[in-house]
Design an enzyme around this catalytic site. Structure first.
Site, short mmCIF file in Angstrom:
data_model
loop_
_atom_site.label_atom_id
_atom_site.label_comp_id
_atom_site.label_asym_id
_atom_site.label_seq_id
_atom_site.Cartn_x
_atom_site.Cartn_y
_atom_site.Cartn_z
N HIS A 283 -30.35 126.92 48.39
CA HIS A 283 -31.63 127.39 47.84
C HIS A 283 -31.82 128.90 47.99
CE1 HIS A 283 -33.26 127.01 52.04
NE2 HIS A 283 -34.01 128.02 51.64
N ASP A 326 -27.91 121.19 50.13
CA ASP A 326 -28.45 122.56 50.29
C ASP A 326 -27.48 123.42 51.11
OD1 ASP A 326 -30.16 124.71 50.09
OD2 ASP A 326 -31.45 124.05 51.75
N SER A 421 -33.77 130.96 56.51
CA SER A 421 -33.05 130.00 55.68
C SER A 421 -31.60 130.42 55.48
CB SER A 421 -33.72 129.89 54.31
OG SER A 421 -34.92 129.17 54.39
N GLY A 422 -30.71 129.43 55.52
CA GLY A 422 -29.29 129.70 55.34
C GLY A 422 -28.58 130.12 56.60
#
Length: 471
Positions: A283, A326, A421-422
């Site tokens: 994402h 994801d 995120s990530g």
């Protein structure tokens, strides 16, 4: 002895007039500086004098400064080279001591020094039991396309001597200068690869004929074993709150990367798993499908990325996990240079399930919700919560799949947030850190009974290895 920068524009710094402490009642007098030889022996690699003027009378730029000339000759890369203040030195084993100049139009010059054999010594040079060997910033060999090569070779395969990158004669080249490519290491006349040429480092030549440039003959580096998941810097290991601003010790999570836009704006995290590969959340890549949109920053602690250890890489290819999980892989255009500040993490065995209550850490530059420590890498340690518990009605109510895992504290206050995120969920196995999760999603941020959810990396090992091997 103590010194300071002065307010006089013509005198950058001077020693301070401070009396020497002594038990006997004497009239205080300034302590004279230690007298060292103002000449050099050999090629001057051991010169530790205080001369700071060049052969043309220009003042030397301080080694700790990046103005007016950006450079890589810093104390962290050359710890034994004596790069103090703006004194003349020879960190790269050149023919004699030199320095960058304060003249913005002249990048560097040799210093106004003579060999000790040519002048009578002022003071006998102290005898050294071992000779100090200059430390180089990289081996004299190339990895991949050699974009990270920072050696000192300056002769081409046809035998031509390289032209200095800051010079426009005999061949003008305004598109390849230290100013246009400040991160390419375009120093002196050394072979470099500023444009990512597939055949490796090259240079413009001093021959005024029709051949303006040529490739350099530099051997390929022998492959070396990299110890993944073992940081070289001490770790804080705090079970404090990432949202609450528990700042990590600088470079203690060397696999953490910053995923940025092409204009260097941080928006997501990621993890270095190999010299050329970064793992992140799918994402995070919704902004664009073009690799050129993204930049990877490695070796940084501050979000602004001002450290000398910073490495910046372009993205060559993007690989999204085919079953819509994801998770995504990014291939770098050129390999990361493995240093104390940049190191890959280890991957888990395929389908490995992290035991309940395992101690893991999430890291990132994400949102701190006004609790402080913005702009520096933060960490939070908390336990893994087995999926059976995490999917109970009071937690996430069956929203977590078998390809995901939960981690967090039931009382909240500890979580990954926007901007994390990530990034990695790193778990210690008693010997090394293993990437068990990729920061994916959560309900709110650091809310009670709502732990963070991470992609379970062990479920995608086959896809990761297959993708890396075929690309």
């Amino acid at each position: 002895m103590p010194w300071c920068y002065t307010t006089d524009k013509n005198a950058r710094w001077e020693y301070c007039e401070i009396p020497s402490c002594d038990s006997s009642p004497v009239v205080p007098q300034p302590t004279p500086p230690t007298v060292v030889s103002e000449c050099y022996e050999g090629n001057g690699a051991d010169y530790r004098g205080t001369i700071y003027m060049t052969i043309s009378g220009k003042r030397c730029q301080a080694w700790s400064s990046q103005e007016p000339h950006q450079h890589t000759k810093t104390t962290d890369k050359f710890p034994n080279a004596g790069l103090a203040k703006n004194y003349c030195r020879n960190p790269d084993n050149d023919k004699s001591p030199w320095c960058y100049t304060t003249d913005p139009h002249v990048r560097w010059e040799y210093c106004n020094l003579k060999k000790c054999t040519d002048v009578p010594p002022i003071v006998q040079k102290p005898v050294q039991t071992t000779k100090t060997t200059p430390v180089t910033s990289s081996p004299d060999c190339v990895i991949s396309k050699g974009q990270d090569y920072r050696g000192t070779r300056s002769v081409t395969v046809k035998g031509y001597t390289c032209q200095e990158w800051s010079s426009q004669t005999p061949h003008p080249h305004n598109s390849f200068t230290p100013t246009t490519h400040p991160e390419a290491g375009l120093e002196k006349n050394y072979c470099r690869n500023p444009d990512g040429d597939i055949n490796g480092p090259w240079c413009f030549v001093t021959n005024p004929g029709p051949i303006s440039w040529d490739y350099c003959e530099i051997p390929t580096c022998a492959s070396t074993e990299i110890e993944c998941g073992k940081p070289k810097r001490k770790q804080r290991k705090c079970f404090g709150r990432i949202v609450g601003g528990c700042e990590s010790y600088p470079h203690s999570w060397p696999w953490q990367i910053s995923l940025r836009t092409s204009y260097h704006l941080h928006f997501c995290g990621g993890t270095l798993i190999d010299r050329e590969w970064v793992l992140t959340a799918k994402h995070c890549l919704e902004r664009s499908s073009k690799p050129s949109y993204y930049k990877i920053h490695l070796g940084i602690h501050k979000e602004v990325g001002s450290e000398p250890s910073k490495q910046v890489r372009d993205v060559e290819k993007i690989f999204l996990e085919p079953s819509n999980a994801d998770i995504a892989l990014l291939k770098l255009k050129s390999p990361a240079l493995i240093t104390d500040e940049v190191l890959p993490v280890c991957l888990p065995p395929e389908n490995y399930v992290v035991p309940d209550k395992s101690e893991c850490y999430v890291t990132g530059w994400g949102e701190t919700q006004g609790t402080g420590k913005e702009g520096v890498l933060k960490e939070a340690g908390f336990p893994v919560i087995e999926n059976k518990v995490c999917n109970s009605p009071e937690y996430l109510n069956n929203k977590v799949s078998s390809r995901e895992l939960c981690a967090g504290n039931i009382h909240g206050g500890t979580d990954s947030c926007q901007g994390d995120s990530g990034g990695p969920l790193s778990c210690f196995d008693g010997e090394k850190y293993i990437l068990q999760g990729v920061t994916s999603w959560g309900l709110g941020c650091a809310q009670p009974m709502k732990p963070g959810v991470y992609v379970r990396v062990s479920k995608f090992i086959s896809w990761i290895e297959r993708t890396m091997k075929s690309n």
